[in-house]
Design an enzyme around this catalytic site. Structure first.
Site, PDB file in Angstrom:
ATOM      1  N   TYR A  21       0.841  -1.196   0.000  1.00  0.00           N
ATOM      2  CA  TYR A  21       0.000   0.000   0.000  1.00  0.00           C
ATOM      3  C   TYR A  21       0.878   1.248   0.000  1.00  0.00           C
ATOM      4  CZ  TYR A  21      -2.686   3.901   1.648  1.00  0.00           C
ATOM      5  OH  TYR A  21      -3.211   5.155   1.753  1.00  0.00           O
ATOM      6  N   THR A  75       0.619  11.332   4.733  1.00  0.00           N
ATOM      7  CA  THR A  75       0.454   9.928   4.339  1.00  0.00           C
ATOM      8  C   THR A  75      -0.559   9.299   5.294  1.00  0.00           C
ATOM      9  OG1 THR A  75       2.411   9.372   5.658  1.00  0.00           O
ATOM     10  CG2 THR A  75       2.736   9.620   3.292  1.00  0.00           C
ATOM     11  N   TYR A 131      -9.360  17.285   1.421  1.00  0.00           N
ATOM     12  CA  TYR A 131      -9.897  17.356   0.069  1.00  0.00           C
ATOM     13  C   TYR A 131     -11.135  18.240   0.129  1.00  0.00           C
ATOM     14  CZ  TYR A 131      -6.945  13.241  -0.558  1.00  0.00           C
ATOM     15  OH  TYR A 131      -5.874  12.386  -0.608  1.00  0.00           O
ATOM     16  N   HIS A 249       1.508  13.290  -6.228  1.00  0.00           N
ATOM     17  CA  HIS A 249       0.952  12.369  -5.234  1.00  0.00           C
ATOM     18  C   HIS A 249       1.828  11.112  -5.142  1.00  0.00           C
ATOM     19  CE1 HIS A 249      -3.088  12.102  -3.075  1.00  0.00           C
ATOM     20  NE2 HIS A 249      -2.494  10.990  -2.692  1.00  0.00           N
ATOM     21  N   ARG A 252       0.771   8.104  -7.320  1.00  0.00           N
ATOM     22  CA  ARG A 252      -0.373   7.300  -6.866  1.00  0.00           C
ATOM     23  C   ARG A 252      -1.684   7.728  -7.514  1.00  0.00           C
ATOM     24  NH1 ARG A 252       1.153   4.756  -2.019  1.00  0.00           N
ATOM     25  NH2 ARG A 252      -0.870   4.862  -1.003  1.00  0.00           N
ATOM     26  N   ASP A 280       7.152  17.742  -3.650  1.00  0.00           N
ATOM     27  CA  ASP A 280       7.333  16.400  -3.088  1.00  0.00           C
ATOM     28  C   ASP A 280       7.310  15.358  -4.199  1.00  0.00           C
ATOM     29  OD1 ASP A 280       4.728  15.238  -3.491  1.00  0.00           O
ATOM     30  OD2 ASP A 280       4.014  16.002  -1.577  1.00  0.00           O
ATOM     31  N   GLY A 282       9.849  11.584  -4.614  1.00  0.00           N
ATOM     32  CA  GLY A 282      11.144  11.044  -4.999  1.00  0.00           C
ATOM     33  C   GLY A 282      12.335  11.586  -4.237  1.00  0.00           C
TER      34      GLY A 282
HETATM   35  C1  LIG Z   1       0.941   5.617   1.834  1.00  0.00           C
HETATM   36  C2  LIG Z   1       0.694   6.967   1.285  1.00  0.00           C
HETATM   37  C3  LIG Z   1      -0.465   7.643   1.640  1.00  0.00           C
HETATM   38  C4  LIG Z   1      -0.695   8.931   1.149  1.00  0.00           C
HETATM   39  N1  LIG Z   1      -1.811   9.588   1.554  1.00  0.00           N
HETATM   40  C5  LIG Z   1      -2.017  10.860   1.134  1.00  0.00           C
HETATM   41  C6  LIG Z   1      -3.147  11.593   1.568  1.00  0.00           C
HETATM   42  O1  LIG Z   1      -3.959  11.101   2.336  1.00  0.00           O
HETATM   43  N2  LIG Z   1      -3.295  12.856   1.110  1.00  0.00           N
HETATM   44  C7  LIG Z   1      -2.403  13.440   0.249  1.00  0.00           C
HETATM   45  O2  LIG Z   1      -2.562  14.596  -0.138  1.00  0.00           O
HETATM   46  N3  LIG Z   1      -1.309  12.767  -0.177  1.00  0.00           N
HETATM   47  C8  LIG Z   1      -1.102  11.496   0.247  1.00  0.00           C
HETATM   48  N4  LIG Z   1       0.009  10.830  -0.190  1.00  0.00           N
HETATM   49  C9  LIG Z   1       0.969  11.501  -1.085  1.00  0.00           C
HETATM   50  C10 LIG Z   1       2.084  12.182  -0.282  1.00  0.00           C
HETATM   51  O3  LIG Z   1       1.604  13.278   0.441  1.00  0.00           O
HETATM   52  C11 LIG Z   1       3.206  12.691  -1.190  1.00  0.00           C
HETATM   53  O4  LIG Z   1       2.667  13.496  -2.211  1.00  0.00           O
HETATM   54  C12 LIG Z   1       4.049  11.589  -1.815  1.00  0.00           C
HETATM   55  O5  LIG Z   1       4.138  10.455  -0.971  1.00  0.00           O
HETATM   56  C13 LIG Z   1       5.435  12.129  -2.103  1.00  0.00           C
HETATM   57  O6  LIG Z   1       6.224  11.174  -2.700  1.00  0.00           O
HETATM   58  P1  LIG Z   1       7.331  10.276  -1.936  1.00  0.00           P
HETATM   59  O7  LIG Z   1       6.582   9.202  -1.244  1.00  0.00           O
HETATM   60  O8  LIG Z   1       8.146   9.800  -3.093  1.00  0.00           O
HETATM   61  O9  LIG Z   1       8.116  11.155  -0.998  1.00  0.00           O
HETATM   62  C14 LIG Z   1       0.243   9.538   0.277  1.00  0.00           C
HETATM   63  C15 LIG Z   1       1.407   8.847  -0.073  1.00  0.00           C
HETATM   64  C16 LIG Z   1       1.644   7.578   0.421  1.00  0.00           C
HETATM   65  C17 LIG Z   1       2.921   6.883   0.033  1.00  0.00           C
HETATM   66  O1  LIG Z   2      -3.241   6.563  -0.568  1.00  0.00           O
HETATM   67  C1  LIG Z   2      -3.206   7.734  -0.956  1.00  0.00           C
HETATM   68  O2  LIG Z   2      -2.319   8.158  -1.715  1.00  0.00           O
HETATM   69  C2  LIG Z   2      -4.213   8.704  -0.510  1.00  0.00           C
HETATM   70  O3  LIG Z   2      -4.074   9.849  -0.870  1.00  0.00           O
HETATM   71  C3  LIG Z   2      -5.378   8.345   0.331  1.00  0.00           C
HETATM   72  C4  LIG Z   2      -6.560   9.015   0.170  1.00  0.00           C
HETATM   73  C5  LIG Z   2      -7.660   8.676   0.918  1.00  0.00           C
HETATM   74  C6  LIG Z   2      -7.574   7.698   1.849  1.00  0.00           C
HETATM   75  C7  LIG Z   2      -6.397   7.045   2.035  1.00  0.00           C
HETATM   76  C8  LIG Z   2      -5.289   7.375   1.281  1.00  0.00           C
END
Ligand SMILES: Cc1cc2nc3c(=O)[nH]c(=O)nc-3n(C[C@H](O)[C@H](O)[C@H](O)COP(=O)(O)O)c2cc1C
Ligand SMILES: O=C(O)C(=O)c1ccccc1
Length: 361
Positions: A21, A75, A131, A249, A252, A280, A282
């Protein structure tokens, strides 16, 4: 432990579906891989004999004066990764002077996250990520919750009109939080069922007008996260954004976008110094921080490395990730002949192709 060693320890510690995940991305994970690879293409061209002693790497960010230039990106689900969950992350960020962006998908309520940060440092900076919900009353309730908790800025994520298609999660059947865990910030909102992952608002209906309304409903600075196009960066500033986070993101959401750092220079030019630009995606070593700052970022966010630190060693692991990045960045700054972040300038970033070809300057 190095960041890579923490990653390996986290992979050992985590349920494989939870590891996937965090580690995974959308589609064929081309953007996920591309974010890291993009940094490999950049090299830093140092300046010498400028006097690089007494370095100070503090950054002035919205709602966070003199913060570390490395912030904890939002995250989800920290309690799945370690029993201490978001509280451990909050204590670590506060101890290291780093902004923590906690979010709607946290498994600890924002008030408890801020309280944990305050146990560690007198004046921690915790920002709240949300959001735009199709129902303004839900968005507003989240905003009031974050304000009341003591957050010093809001971050609105705009790259998620729909859920990303996380290939590994679909394969593993990981589509919601297991029993016993909840998205605690989603409890008791007007007309919303409590706490399931699928209740977290991702909606294709909001527009810049909704963003502008949110920015007007609060006195907190509001940043926009997930901008890649320079025209959107301009619109963000025009609609009252206090900062822009260049982000895909972490690969993702769309699997068809450029690497985040490759979008940074055009966004920096479009914003033209009116608000800080963050990046953000990488960032894995101090020299990546230096490249991003030289290309005009005020600070960088780190997502996955923080989760690996948390999963491997809890609060100490997150501290170790943040301290390592800070120390490596400080060392890189010295080697670039700099004393301040602003001493890193765009002319000092070259691509490795140019270097190996003998250069064109
Ligand atoms: C497990 C996971 C959950 C994340 N959940 C969110 C989230 O809830 N809201 C959001 O804006 N970004 C979320 N992100 C994106 C991160 O804020 C960020 O943009 C991204 O992880 C940056 O890349 P990096 O993992 O290479 O440092 C998530 C990323 C990961 C890996
Ligand atoms: O997993 C994610 O990247 C993320 O942004 C997210 C959004 C909603 C619920 C859980 C994770």
């Amino acid at each position: 432990m190095t960041l890579r060693a923490l990653h390996d320890a986290a992979r050992e510690a985590l349920d494989p579906a939870h590891y996937d995940y965090v580690a995974g991305g959308a589609g064929e994970e081309r953007v996920l891989a591309g974010n890291e690879r993009a940094f490999d293409r950049y090299a830093l061209l140092p300046r010498v004999l400028r006097g690089a002693e007494d370095r100070d790497t503090a950054a002035d960010l919205p709602g966070a004066r003199r913060a570390a230039p490395v912030v904890v990106a939002p995250t989800a689900f920290h309690r799945l990764m370690h029993p201490d969950g978001e509280r451990a992350t909050a204590r670590a960020a506060a101890a290291e002077g780093a902004v923590l962006i906690t979010g709607t998908a946290a498994t600890t309520a924002v008030a408890d996250v801020v309280a944990a940060a305050r146990e560690t440092a007198p004046d921690p900076a915790v920002w709240f990520q949300l959001y735009l919900h199709p129902r303004p009353a839900v968005t507003e309730a989240l905003v009031r919750r974050a304000e009341k908790a003591g957050c010093t800025a809001l971050v609105v994520t705009v790259d998620s009109p729909v859920f990303g298609r996380h290939t590994r999660d679909l394969r593993n059947g990981f589509t919601d939080l297991p029993p016993g865990y909840a998205a605690e910030n989603m409890r008791d909102l007007p007309g919303a069922p409590p706490g399931a992952l699928t209740d977290i608002p991702m909606s294709a209906s909001p527009t810049w007008r909704d963003f502008g309304e949110l920015a007007r409903m609060t006195s907190l600075p509001v940043l926009v996260k997930g901008v890649l196009h320079p025209a959107d960066a301009r619109l963000a500033v025009e609609h009252g954004a206090a900062g822009v986070v260049v982000s895909n993101h972490g690969g993702r959401q769309s699997d068809a976008v450029p690497a985040a750092v490759d979008c940074l220079p055009a966004v920096v030019r479009a914003v033209a110094g009116r608000v800080p630009v963050l990046l953000d995606g990488g960032v894995r070593r101090g020299s990546d921080v230096a490249v991003a700052l030289a290309l005009g970022a005020a600070a960088v966010g780190v997502g996955r490395p923080v989760v690996w630190g948390l999963a491997a060693e809890g609060e100490a692991g997150v501290r170790s990730v943040l301290a390592t990045l800070r120390d490596e960045y400080d060392h890189t700054l010295a080697l670039c002949g700099g004393r301040r972040n602003a001493d890193l300038t765009e002319d000092m970033v070259v691509t490795r192709d140019v270097v190996t070809r003998g250069g064109t300057w």
